[in-house]
Design an enzyme around this catalytic site. Structure first.
Site, PDB file in Angstrom:
ATOM      1  N   HIS A   1       0.532  -1.730  -0.081  1.00  0.00           N
ATOM      2  CA  HIS A   1      -0.205  -0.099  -0.049  1.00  0.00           C
ATOM      3  C   HIS A   1       0.951   1.628  -0.014  1.00  0.00           C
ATOM      4  CE1 HIS A   1      -3.339  -2.735   2.406  1.00  0.00           C
ATOM      5  NE2 HIS A   1      -3.007  -2.997   0.850  1.00  0.00           N
ATOM      6  N   PRO A   2       1.761   1.339  -0.586  1.00  0.00           N
ATOM      7  CA  PRO A   2       3.149   2.193  -1.087  1.00  0.00           C
ATOM      8  C   PRO A   2       1.242   3.913  -0.569  1.00  0.00           C
ATOM      9  CG  PRO A   2       3.469   1.136  -3.121  1.00  0.00           C
ATOM     10  CD  PRO A   2       2.221   0.260  -1.995  1.00  0.00           C
TER      11      PRO A   2
END
EC number: 1.1.99.1
Length: 549
Positions: free
Chosen positions: A465-466
């Site tokens: 989930h960058p």
């Protein structure tokens, strides 16, 4: 070649913008995508989710620099190199995030992005089945469903949470996120319902939308105005002109990279690579955030898990049923129960997320033990650790330097210790008595703080989930990259709209919030009045100041 709007990236936000910007037929749109078509069962079959994110055909192949706080391990950072971007290789879990996440965005400088502002856009994009009436959209392009939950372990997980004193919620994307309940999936008629399926493919049927395959090398600027995009296709180079605007939606890794290659970013770094500085924006590539998680795994004493489906014969049978009928075990991601919990008294809204699976499995999709088992993926939602994306060189084909600085804040360790112990408490409830065997991971011998810390250091993984590398904020914030209408500060005719603009990571998986960004950004780009603010108030646990449950 030219169009009114040129969008770089066909992912979650890019596809949504292509659909909305072309909707009334007034404007032409070109979408630039370097990746391959999203065809075949490895992409479209939900149960095959572990394959595309591990295949260079569909993934950019990014990985971090050695992370010093987790023993020098380098973690992979999958980003979709395929039509639909990361929505075509993700786990198909749909989470809006908590209302307070967006209130924080607004308070930090992204005015107009509070929960009351974004809720109408979530409703506009959703076609929800089974969600809370009045809180969910039912006519949008993005189909959202719940799994059948026909394995008793899914219900045992929720009942165990209730026995431990936690809340139960029937719709964590509705009024009440906090608690245990069913998980939602971006799956429709047995297929992955990516942003490409929901938005881009319908848009491409319009005469005013065109898809162009190529690698975006840099933004073409005339003075301080973006006028197009230089692309590489095969061995040829060309420029696609934008009559109105260029919109970058290339991911939290590639969006800052492209800005820096174009002369927009930290001046010292750009000069180091021989890039002419167009706009000195020190925040480009900074503020990198992610969610980490560990797997807590138990043996199951009854033969009811997916372990029996991991052999070649069963996989072939599952695949055949899916190919012919789009039904069966191939038609779900098997994430069908979830939880959002508060770690302690004084925490106003959930800061821990659970995904539950009726199998004990490794990250590569192989069995964790030669036995039936089940597991919970658990991790804190609001780590204080921050990282960066920087250029390795001025070569557009070279991957950037990615440093998350995972587990660099001391609170991260305390948070993860709590996650491990809390999961053991939940698995120890009476609801699991008919099923609970020995603990596979971390193992019963792992008890002290030091032992748990060593387990975390060796086994913590990214939840992929960058976000945050082109932060949205006030124009006088030196670390902001875009303003509240997604316009790049200091450059005209250029916007960024994807997960990179998140000021702070949201509570849960990021595909849904990224699509919402594309939806809302479209109205800003078109100069429309935003949708009317909602007056609905989310549920907040009345005991939050005195209890964690």
């Amino acid at each position: 070649m030219e169009a009114d709007f040129v969008i770089i990236g066909s992912g979650s936000a890019g596809s949504a913008m292509a659909y909305r910007l072309s909707e009334d037929g007034r404007y032409s749109v070109i979408v630039i995508e370097y990746g391959v078509p999203d065809v075949g069962p490895l992409i479209q079959m939900p149960a095959a989710l572990s394959f595309p994110m591990n295949m260079e055909t569909y993934d950019w192949g990014f990985s971090t620099e050695p992370e010093p706080h987790i023993g020098g391990r380098s973690l992979v950072t999958p980003r979709g190199k395929v039509l639909g971007g990361s929505s075509s290789i993700n786990g198909m879990v749909y989470v809006r995030g908590h209302a307070r996440d967006y209130d924080h965005w607004s308070e930090s400088g992204a005015r107009g992005w509070a929960y009351a502002d974004v809720l109408p856009y979530f409703k506009r994009m959703e076609n929800s089945s089974g969600g809370q009436e009045g809180w969910r959209g039912t006519n949008g392009p993005l189909y959202i469903q719940r799994g059948k939950r026909d394995n008793p372990l899914f219900h045992a997980f929720v009942e165990a949470g209730h026995e431990a004193g936690f809340e139960v919620t029937e719709d964590y994307n509705g009024e009440k996120q906090e608690g245990f309940g069913p998980m939602e999936q971006t799956i429709h008629n047995g297929r992955r319902w990516s942003a490409a399926n929901a938005y881009l493919k319908p848009a491409l049927k319009r005469p005013n939308v065109k898809l162009v395959k190529g690698l975006a090398r840099k933004i073409v600027l005339e003075g301080k105005r973006a006028v197009g995009v230089e692309i590489e296709a095969g061995r040829s180079f060309s420029t696609i002109r934008a009559r109105r605007e260029v919109i970058i939606a290339a991911s939290s890794i590639n969006s800052p990279k492209l800005l820096m290659l174009s002369g927009i970013g930290p001046a010292a770094q750009l000069k180091e690579h021989g890039i002419e500085v167009v706009a000195d924006r020190p925040g480009v590539g900074q503020n990198l955030q992610d969610h980490l998680e560990v797997y807590i795994q138990q043996e199951c004493t009854q033969p009811i898990t997916l372990y029996s489906k991991l052999n070649l014969f069963s996989k072939a049978k599952i695949g055949a049923e899916w190919l012919f009928f789009k039904t069966g075990d191939g038609a779900t991601n098997h994430f069908e129960s979830a939880a959002f919990l508060r770690s302690k008294a004084g925490v106003e809204y959930p800061d821990i997320q659970y995904h539950f699976l009726p199998v004990a499995i490794r990250y590569d999709g192989k069995a964790a033990a030669q036995s039936h088992g089940f597991q919970a993926h658990v991790g804190p939602m609001r780590s204080k650790s921050r990282g960066s994306v920087t250029l390795r060189s001025a070569n557009p084909r070279e991957k950037p330097v990615i440093k998350f600085n995972y587990m660099s804040h001391e609170d991260d360790w305390a948070d993860f210790r709590h996650c491990v112990r809390l999961t053991r408490e939940i698995f120890g409830q009476a609801a699991f008595n008919p099923y609970r065997g020995a603990e596979i991971q971390p193992g019963a011998h792992v008890q002290s703080d030091d032992e748990i810390d060593n387990f975390i250091k060796e086994h913590v993984e990214s939840a992929f989930h960058p976000c945050g590398t082109c932060k949205m904020g006030a124009v006088d914030d030196p670390m902001a990259v875009v303003d509240a209408e997604c316009r790049v500060i200091g450059v005209e005719g250029l916007r960024v709209a994807d997960s990179s603009i998140f000021p702070r990571i949201t509570n849960g998986n990021l595909n849904g919030p990224s699509i919402m960004v594309g939806e809302k950004a479209s109205d800003h780009i078109l100069g429309r009045t935003p949708l009317a603010r909602s007056d609905q108030e989310p549920w907040i646990n009345p005991r939050w100041q005195v209890s964690d449950r």
